[in-house]
Design an enzyme around this catalytic site. Structure first.
Site, PDB file in Angstrom:
ATOM      1  N   CYS A   1       0.771  -1.270  -0.184  1.00 22.92           N
ATOM      2  CA  CYS A   1      -0.015   0.120  -0.331  1.00 22.92           C
ATOM      3  C   CYS A   1       0.570   1.403  -0.016  1.00 22.92           C
ATOM      4  CB  CYS A   1      -1.038  -0.071   1.107  1.00 22.92           C
ATOM      5  SG  CYS A   1      -2.329  -1.376   1.157  1.00 22.92           S
ATOM      6  N   ILE A   2       1.728   1.531   1.167  1.00 25.91           N
ATOM      7  CA  ILE A   2       2.134   2.888   1.387  1.00 25.91           C
ATOM      8  C   ILE A   2       3.035   3.237   0.318  1.00 25.91           C
ATOM      9  CG2 ILE A   2       3.270   4.223   3.175  1.00 25.91           C
ATOM     10  CD1 ILE A   2       1.880   2.595   4.991  1.00 25.91           C
TER      11      ILE A   2
END
Length: 457
Positions: free
Chosen positions: A288-289
């Site tokens: 994700c990040i």
């Protein structure tokens, strides 16, 4: 010939079909298909099964399907006992046959959305999934995208491909977006406890997507459109990426000033308002990040908007592995008068976060590549990653094996680099065995080990 007043009303018939599907959802009689049985799809499948739905997982990986049907888990944070219980009950199975999607009332898409080599969105998995489904989509199905992506993907990509079936979204089938919020290894917030944002572009789809997730999770949060729901996920991860970048930048500054950033964060966290702790590290990892912010920067460029803040955060986080290696090299030179060539270095932790077996985008991979490039003899220990799997970006690291945790083996290394702070690691023994420990997670101090051979980086 019937009088026009006696003819069936098409709108009433459509509402009847929608009501029927909603009844199937609210009574948990709907059949649920989950496409992509990985870190998002598997927990969702188990949550839907726990809620009482019959669930069929779809995946192109034969091995995953075989294991799931045998009641065996392939994710470290989900036990085989949990999977076996669901499979033996007869309401959870898996298949590679996408033709069976036609018998599903709900289909949830949970496939990867990586970046290309040029750091642009790669929707290949979403597109291929939708193309496979378009041959089997039928009337009165609810289809949900959970894969993180740029605002507009559901309506511009998924809908367009599915409507090649000559069925119309919002009347024949129903479509929405609900961002996944999985946090592997988080014992406090499993799938059922995490509130679920749901969005769709027509009232019927919005009503049905909410009806489905109302049965699976404790709370749903409806938003006005799929675009908004897609933006929610990006906002959550951009928020984290930017704040982690801020802490990484402060780490560099405070280190130059002789200040321990971890002590600063701990003290700042005592403020009961206006502050939320984030922590530095060796670089960002996970699906994700490190990835999601670039989905928005790419989309913003279509509108000639520069996302300077997001891109700066990305630059800072991307530079962290190089900073860590320089700190390690400097500390090693000060203690031994040697460079990194031929130094024996043990990387502690290969997964991107503690206590999971997920290596996606792990900073440890980049650290290992940089150290190898400096001529070091680099090995690793990770109880969750016995062998480094093949990755697209780091093929040369594939098949390396974790060393055994033995005092005699540990003591053969010149430096240990703590990249992932697994709770099961004996940090006291590590510090006793290796003459220099470079800690990027403050793991040693958090485990009560405060000795002179530990350097924070």
């Amino acid at each position: 010939m019937l009088d026009i007043l006696e003819q069936p009303n098409a709108g009433d018939a459509e509402m009847g079909r929608i009501d029927h599907l909603q009844t199937l959802l609210s009574t948990r009689q709907a059949r649920v298909g989950i496409v992509g049985m990985g870190y998002v799809g598997m927990p969702l499948a188990l949550a839907a099964w726990t809620a009482g739905f019959e669930v069929l997982g779809f995946d192109v990986d034969d091995e995953k399907v075989r294991k799931l049907n045998a009641g065996v888990s392939y994710l470290v944070h989900i036990t085989s006992e949990t999977v076996a219980k669901a499979v033996s009950a007869g309401r959870l199975a898996a298949t590679t046959d996408f033709a069976q999607a036609a018998s599903m009332d709900v289909i949830v898409i949970c496939v990867p959305t990586p970046l290309t080599a040029n750091r642009e969105p790669d929707l290949t998995f979403v597109e291929r999934t939708c193309e496979a489904l378009s041959a089997h989509v039928r009337r009165d199905q609810l289809i949900v995208l959970e894969s993180t992506t740029w605002p507009g993907t559901t309506s511009e990509i998924v809908r367009t491909i599915l409507e090649r079936s000559r069925l119309t979204c919002g009347t024949d089938f129903f479509l929405g977006f609900s961002p996944e919020r999985e946090d592997p290894g988080n014992c406090d917030f499993g799938t059922q406890r995490i509130p679920k944002v749901v969005g769709a572009d027509d009232p019927s789809s919005r009503r049905l997507i909410k009806a489905f997730y109302d049965q699976v999770v404790e709370r749903t949060i409806p938003v006005s459109s799929s675009h908004t729901a897609e933006a929610v996920k990006l906002t959550e991860n951009i928020f984290r990426a930017v704040n982690i970048a801020l802490m990484n930048e402060l780490k560099v500054v405070y280190s130059a000033l002789g200040i321990d950033v971890w002590e600063v964060i701990s003290a700042a966290s005592t403020k009961p308002f206006g502050y939320m702790p984030f922590y530095p590290g060796p670089g960002l990892g996970g699906h994700c990040i490190p990835i999601d912010p670039f989905y928005l920067t790419w989309k913003a460029r279509e509108h000639e908007i520069s996302t300077r803040f997001i891109e700066l955060a990305g630059e800072i986080n991307t530079a962290m592995p190089h900073y860590v290696v320089e700190k390690l090299a400097d500390a090693f030179d000060r203690r031994t008068g040697r460079g990194l060539r031929d130094a024996r270095i043990l990387l502690v932790g290969m997964s991107y976060k503690k206590n999971v077996d997920d290596i996606r985008e792990s900073a440890s991979l980049k650290l290992m590549r940089i150290l190898d490039g400096r001529g070091a003899q680099t090995h690793y220990f990770d109880p969750y990653i016995p062998v480094i799997p093949r990755t697209r970006e780091y093929p040369e690291l594939s098949d390396r094996k974790s060393v055994k945790w033995k005092r005699s083996i540990l003591s053969s290394f010149d430096v240990a680099l703590v990249a992932t702070d697994h709770d099961s690691v004996d940090y006291a023994e590590l510090c006793r065995s290796v003459p220099l420990v470079v800690d990027t997670r403050n793991a040693c101090e958090r485990h009560g080990v405060t000795v002179g051979n530990v350097i924070k980086a």
